[in-house]
Design a protein around this motif. Sequence first.
Motif, PDB file in Angstrom:
ATOM      1  N   UNK A  54      -1.778  28.846  23.544  1.00 51.64           N
ATOM      2  CA  UNK A  54      -0.391  29.339  23.845  1.00 51.64           C
ATOM      3  C   UNK A  54      -0.192  30.580  22.824  1.00 51.64           C
ATOM      4  N   UNK A  55      -0.736  30.555  21.641  1.00 55.71           N
ATOM      5  CA  UNK A  55      -0.386  31.704  20.996  1.00 55.71           C
ATOM      6  C   UNK A  55      -1.193  31.918  19.742  1.00 55.71           C
ATOM      7  N   UNK A  56      -1.223  32.934  19.310  1.00 57.95           N
ATOM      8  CA  UNK A  56      -2.183  33.220  17.999  1.00 57.95           C
ATOM      9  C   UNK A  56      -1.633  32.878  16.705  1.00 57.95           C
ATOM     10  N   UNK A  57      -2.450  32.693  15.742  1.00 55.80           N
ATOM     11  CA  UNK A  57      -2.068  32.372  14.317  1.00 55.80           C
ATOM     12  C   UNK A  57      -1.084  33.287  13.846  1.00 55.80           C
ATOM     13  N   UNK A  58      -1.260  34.646  14.208  1.00 59.13           N
ATOM     14  CA  UNK A  58      -0.563  35.984  13.619  1.00 59.13           C
ATOM     15  C   UNK A  58       0.922  35.841  14.371  1.00 59.13           C
ATOM     16  N   UNK A  59       0.913  35.389  15.686  1.00 57.14           N
ATOM     17  CA  UNK A  59       2.200  35.416  16.255  1.00 57.14           C
ATOM     18  C   UNK A  59       3.125  34.341  15.647  1.00 57.14           C
ATOM     19  N   UNK A  60       2.350  33.148  15.545  1.00 59.70           N
ATOM     20  CA  UNK A  60       2.951  32.044  14.950  1.00 59.70           C
ATOM     21  C   UNK A  60       3.696  32.339  13.489  1.00 59.70           C
ATOM     22  N   UNK A  61       2.938  33.128  12.611  1.00 60.63           N
ATOM     23  CA  UNK A  61       3.411  33.454  11.459  1.00 60.63           C
ATOM     24  C   UNK A  61       4.652  34.302  11.481  1.00 60.63           C
ATOM     25  N   UNK A  62       4.563  35.131  12.539  1.00 60.96           N
ATOM     26  CA  UNK A  62       5.719  36.202  12.689  1.00 60.96           C
ATOM     27  C   UNK A  62       6.714  35.160  13.231  1.00 60.96           C
ATOM     28  N   UNK A  63       6.864  34.387  14.186  1.00 60.91           N
ATOM     29  CA  UNK A  63       7.806  33.720  14.611  1.00 60.91           C
ATOM     30  C   UNK A  63       8.291  32.876  13.712  1.00 60.91           C
ATOM     31  N   UNK A  64       7.648  32.060  12.993  1.00 62.10           N
ATOM     32  CA  UNK A  64       8.037  31.435  11.925  1.00 62.10           C
ATOM     33  C   UNK A  64       8.805  32.052  11.065  1.00 62.10           C
ATOM     34  N   UNK A  65       8.692  33.104  10.587  1.00 57.32           N
ATOM     35  CA  UNK A  65       9.085  33.920   9.499  1.00 57.32           C
ATOM     36  C   UNK A  65      10.838  34.089  10.193  1.00 57.32           C
ATOM     37  N   UNK A  66      10.655  34.627  11.479  1.00 59.07           N
ATOM     38  CA  UNK A  66      12.424  34.681  12.009  1.00 59.07           C
ATOM     39  C   UNK A  66      12.934  33.224  12.111  1.00 59.07           C
ATOM     40  N   UNK A  67      12.220  32.411  12.613  1.00 60.22           N
ATOM     41  CA  UNK A  67      12.975  30.943  12.640  1.00 60.22           C
ATOM     42  C   UNK A  67      13.381  30.506  11.353  1.00 60.22           C
ATOM     43  N   UNK A  68      12.632  30.539  10.250  1.00 59.61           N
ATOM     44  CA  UNK A  68      13.168  30.081   9.133  1.00 59.61           C
ATOM     45  C   UNK A  68      14.512  30.873   8.508  1.00 59.61           C
ATOM     46  N   UNK A  69      14.449  32.176   8.668  1.00 59.20           N
ATOM     47  CA  UNK A  69      15.625  32.971   8.472  1.00 59.20           C
ATOM     48  C   UNK A  69      16.880  32.444   9.378  1.00 59.20           C
ATOM     49  N   UNK A  70      16.638  32.381  10.577  1.00 54.66           N
ATOM     50  CA  UNK A  70      17.684  32.045  11.379  1.00 54.66           C
ATOM     51  C   UNK A  70      18.140  30.596  10.957  1.00 54.66           C
ATOM     52  N   UNK A  71      17.212  29.340  10.705  1.00 58.41           N
ATOM     53  CA  UNK A  71      17.745  28.318  10.477  1.00 58.41           C
ATOM     54  C   UNK A  71      18.379  28.178   9.217  1.00 58.41           C
ATOM     55  N   UNK A  72      18.059  28.992   8.164  1.00 57.82           N
ATOM     56  CA  UNK A  72      18.750  29.010   6.946  1.00 57.82           C
ATOM     57  C   UNK A  72      20.098  29.605   7.175  1.00 57.82           C
TER      58      UNK A  72
END
Lengths: 295, 671, 165
Positions: free
Chosen positions: A262-280
């Motif tokens: 479904x997704x690469x490790x690199x994409x997961x990292x990028x997406x996670x960074x954005x999600x953490x910011x949004x959630x916070x």
Amino acid sequence: MYPRPFDYFSPKNLAEALELLQILGAETKILAGGQSLIPALKLRALSLKNVVDITGIKELNYIRKEEKMHRIGALTTTSTLENDPEIAAILPILKETASQIADPLVRNLGTVGGNLCHAAPANDLPATMLALNASFAIASKQGTRTIHSDSFFLDKFKTVLKPDEVLTEIQILLQDGRVGSAYRKVRKGSGGFAIAGAAAHVSVADDNTVSECRIAMTAVGPKPLRAEKAEQAFIGKTLDAAVLDNVAKLAVDASKPVTDVTASEGYRRKALGILVKDALEVSYKRAVMGDYEKS
Amino acid sequence: MSESKLLVRGAGKYVDDIKLPNMLYMAIARSPHARARVLSVKGGLNQSDLKAVVGGGGEGWGGPINPASAHPVFAQDTVNYVGQPVAAVFADDRYVAEDKLDEVEAEYEKLKPIMTIDEALSGSPLHAGTKSNIITQRWLGPDFEDPESPVVLEDEFSVARIVNNPLEPRGLIADYDGSKLTVYISTQAVFGIKDGLTSTLKLDESKVRVIQADTGGAFGVKSALYPEYVIATYAAMKYKRPVKWIESRSEHLAASQPGRGVRGKMKLFANKDGKVTAWRGEVLVDAGAFGGSAGSMSPFFIGMQLTGPYGIEKAHVLATSVMTNKPPQGPYRGAGRPEAAFFRERMMDLLADELGMEADEVRLINTTTENFKSPLGLEIEASRPFFKQATLDLRYREKAQSEKAGLGFFVLLSAVWGGESARIDVQEGKVNVWLGGNQHGQEHYVFVKKLLNEELGIPQDIVTLNNGDTGMLKDGVGTWGSRSAVVGGAAIVSAARKLKTQVENKEGNYTLENLLKGNYTSEVFENQNVQLNSFGAVLATVKIDKFGMVTVKECAGCYDVGRALNPKMIESQIIGGTIQGIGQVLYEEVVHDAEGKLLTKNLFDAGLPIAENMPKFTIQIVEHPSKMPNHARGLGEAPTIGVPVAVVRAIERASGKRIRHTPVKPQELLE
Amino acid sequence: MTMRKVKTSFKVNGKPVELELEPRRLLMSALREDLGLTGTHNACDTTNCGACTVLVDGKAVKSCTMLGVQANSKEILTIEGLAKDGNLHPLQKAFIEKQGLQCGFCTPGMIMTSYWMLSQNRDFSDEEIKRMLSGNLCRCTGYRGIVESVKYSKDLMRKKGGDTE
């Protein structure tokens, strides 16, 4: 396509269920919503001797608000959690987490307890429970113990539960003061499990700085992960782009994503960074503005 | 096919709804390896019971099948794709049939699989007795000397394999009474199935009858003869009990015949005004492990259509199909047309960007004002009038400016060759019709009733279009390739006119009363040796979020259907095809790991679109009547040809990144 | 090896039934094969597609991901239970009218999920309808006809002054 044969028991109360689990021994599993167990049986990824259907134990299906605590019975369906008006008002993070699990039909049967105990790496509720500082009540014939969510998840598909134990209740302490929490995830546009997800909870002091922070992440490791260094980096700060960037970077550093179809490790990292910011950001705004984005 | 009023009650009779007395259920044991030597197989029926190749050898889609690379019914010395049938077990209950798979013991010696086109071209042959992994290869169009050109552009593109995934999986019931064989099957082509079974098992064709059950979608995957169909038939004849086989979705994802899986290398020569003077191309189809499937014909079909709606005077294309350790490739809605359009239109956009021209400008200058036959064999009518009007109707310039819209212009080549058969029976005031084609959602009964009403005045409510049945027609072709309204409709008109003559001969004149008071039967089988093409144009706009996730905002299309025999269904087909086009661009693919294991194992991985993926639709139907007696042109595949082109261009414009393949992943748009 | 069968009593489309079911037998199989209600369809094996959707005690669920024995004491509504005395339910009429189907294989599941939606007696936006259908896949129609059918059925029911029964 179809499960291998197994024996079936449907206890009428918790005591009966616990007795059965002790007697039946190995190759026995609890059936609650069945939305994870039955698919595994159908693909023959799992074969069992016995299935103990606990959905008849009505006493485990409830949502109770007490003065300092929200108690959720483990057999509450994720659909009930999604649609409970009090939960939506007080703990919108639970509504937004539940509403993003699978699809509405799966949610009509799937349970809160099941989503937690199945402990698939990309399940949604585990990270949210970590962010909420939740504890779980676990019953066995020997009695009940309470375990904090931080210690509950051991590895993918593995929790501390022993074969003769049943998760009965989720306990969420309600904090005074200005608190807010949020869950954000991404998945493939055509549906599927989370590619990455972030749950956050903050307390904001009178001077608008963050006094407490919890960040938990899903689908980026074998189990839900806290990001302690990232949490520390938000304490004493206000909502600021540079701060959020730094906090997100620390959270991503604490993650262990892998590449899959479904997704690469690199994409997961990028997406996670954005999600953490949004959630916070949403958590902070909810803490400060009461009814921010309570859809 | 049961009509909608039955289907909404759940009263359809799909093959799994049919229960015959004393019926056995079949389960198939399959290879876990992409490539291996089979050391032994014990249990169930296997190659020690039946040594045969699918179709019986002889002619396949791409010409004569090399016996060394023919698809065996049961795996013999080797297995060549994950999921290849190795043995079959049977039980009275389908759950027990699956249990019995545990009784099959197979031993393998793993071999290194060939998983890509490049590995196929450079590696040693998969099959002993073949010289290479090239199945078919042909040059199309006369060669030419490269013209002196101010603009020469080259690029390479690819479209990933996609599993067809109709909602109803494959399935059949084979029933043998000791003398006659009857097969009930979810299919697009009862005659193709009959011919295939007859050839493979060397049966007396006069004793074989194939009847189409209600069919829950196909999109190309139910036109072929599969090993499982042969095995079920063989078992029914051996055990003298009806044998039912219904595949699981997992089996469909692993072992049916996926479509697409094509690479294209294109080179164009153009003048400064954008006029393309010459075209060179290489088309490579990943045709899977065996010869004989549609995959071996696909590269010629793609190559032939590369010039599309443009008047390109010189073209020379090398079209090749290669073998890999994957299931054989087959048609998936569009079946090569989308690939041809994708390769060509990407180059046209590249040309537009190179010259700083608008995308519609560069296309317009290449349209034709007269009939044109391309050096590759494609025949088109004048394309300029359609295109000019379409770009206006689609408001291309405005949306290109304000929303970075993408545009696609294409030809739909209807698969009319072979023609079609039709039979009309009038008895006791009722009219029963059979078509050689087999509808599976396209509501053929609507155009049948309409045409019979027009030709003969027959009221629609006394007409029944029956499911395909080789027992009721002498011969027939099938439903695919955007052909049925065209050739099926033409056959109905012919059969109706023949009926009219019969009534006139008997009664002196034709009236509806004269028809209905008698008993008549009229059957025709007409070939159509013409090319029947139609034009279409699609515009798309997208937005891309901070995660690189694409939402298609709008898909607007102009489609020339010749004559709209069923306007509501036409719209529904366009919408359905649009969603499939979006699926191709954003979500759908087949992925194997280096060992050949299938990684896209469920419908999430396969990427089937959901309701939330719908864009805003704008649909414009254009009717330029064709020369067919019913004036129709094809439609079914048109949206899958035009939509991916327009959506990919819109993504390119929105992201600033050149897109050369589908699917496009969010991670690429974030780099 | 089969395990002991379990006596299971429940109601289907208003009628009481009693079956002896192997525990592993899916509700979908019990409906289709033991009760001959073949309108509920089997289209996948990973709980994705929703072609098997039925109502259990008023909630839409995927009958392929529920054991038949779990139906004990429950009320089940399948697609066959919608038409009354030969009259199509407004949803069924709407699906015909608004092109909610082509091949019909996903249709019973779509209609049952839609029925559940309508039974909640509140208004749904287009976005909400699409979200509620996220567990039901269609390969033919592209979904627009289905969404239009759901909306139109509400109009039909309002005109009748009716309810979802």
